[in-house]
Design an enzyme around this catalytic site. Sequence first.
Site, short mmCIF file in Angstrom:
data_model
loop_
_atom_site.label_atom_id
_atom_site.label_comp_id
_atom_site.label_asym_id
_atom_site.label_seq_id
_atom_site.Cartn_x
_atom_site.Cartn_y
_atom_site.Cartn_z
N SER A 121 36.50 15.75 99.73
CA SER A 121 37.54 15.63 100.75
C SER A 121 38.87 16.23 100.28
O SER A 121 39.84 16.20 101.03
CB SER A 121 37.74 14.15 101.10
OG SER A 121 38.00 13.39 99.94
N HIS A 142 32.94 19.04 104.53
CA HIS A 142 33.56 17.72 104.50
C HIS A 142 33.20 16.96 105.77
O HIS A 142 33.77 17.19 106.83
CB HIS A 142 35.08 17.86 104.35
CG HIS A 142 35.80 16.54 104.34
ND1 HIS A 142 37.11 16.42 104.75
CD2 HIS A 142 35.39 15.30 103.96
CE1 HIS A 142 37.47 15.16 104.64
NE2 HIS A 142 36.45 14.46 104.16
N GLU A 154 34.58 19.53 108.50
CA GLU A 154 35.61 20.45 108.01
C GLU A 154 34.94 21.38 107.00
O GLU A 154 34.48 20.94 105.95
CB GLU A 154 36.70 19.60 107.35
CG GLU A 154 37.96 20.34 106.98
CD GLU A 154 39.03 19.38 106.46
OE1 GLU A 154 40.20 19.64 106.71
OE2 GLU A 154 38.67 18.37 105.80
N ASN A 192 42.84 15.48 105.20
CA ASN A 192 43.46 14.61 104.20
C ASN A 192 44.84 15.09 103.76
O ASN A 192 45.63 14.29 103.25
CB ASN A 192 42.54 14.44 103.00
CG ASN A 192 41.43 13.45 103.30
OD1 ASN A 192 41.64 12.46 103.98
ND2 ASN A 192 40.23 13.71 102.80
#
Length: 311
Positions: A121, A142, A154, A192
């Site tokens: 991540s 991700h 992602e 993130n």
Amino acid sequence: MAEARQVIGVIGSGQMGSGIAQLAAVSGFDVWLHDSDSGALLRAKEGIAATLRRLISKGQLSQAVGTDALNRLKFTSNLEDFRNADVIIEAIIESEDAKKSLFSHLDKLAKPSAILASNTSSISITRLASATSRPTQVIGMHFMNPPPVMKLIEIVRGADTSEEIFSKVKALAERFGKIVICSNDYPGFIVNRILMPMINEAFHALYSGVATKEDIDTGMKLGTNHPMGPLELADFIGLDVCLSIMKVLHQGLGDNKYSPCPLLIQYVDAGRLGRKKGVGVYSYNKEPVIFDCSKDKCRPNRKPIESCEPI
């Protein structure tokens, strides 16, 4: 002659790995799920089977698809079983050293055409790829937590990831029924890079006495229409994971605004890692999280209704 079915290997049988394995099997792939911990592997096997049975009983999955998915799933503690995998997705701990060591091993083990994907991540795909002799075939996938439910993947290209590999992985994600967003290889990627500083700031607000944890979370849920407050979400993700990502952001971007809150560090040092440990910002019993997904809103620990799916 019938075309050979694609084989997907998943490493790590925790919530992310088992969710990815379930998703791949339901999507029609032959799947190997690996974990060095035989106990964790057994729990994953039982958990996936229970989830598929529940989906079938609710009419959200046909009996034929559910049975076929279970038949496609195999469980192993031996990475040698990944020699014929077409795509290998690692979902182990969020540690660059651990992931690089694994990728180096997989590079020697996997067939030359195999794609090596990381569910990281936040960690650089370019650096993970540097541990292999096939950097053009290394990519980030991700998945959001939990993978069978969340609609997003992602995809992150390293410096050397080829266009061909990117196209194949994008097509794979879409076959999983996911919406794809693409990020360049920057610390934290998209989700993130934005989410973790918000969670960190919520810890600062709690640490400095701005408000109680309940009011911080309620403020974000009702004031910004978030399904979970940032502190609740941190517990769901795992405070150790949040801290690891903040460290990656701080080191990689070199800005003190990404410095982890001392309270977050203290909680992790104390073993208060969130739901998986029964205590984090909040204390929890051992019952699983239930999501009430009526009207597109998820509320933890509420009585489920017909349309909601326990996670």
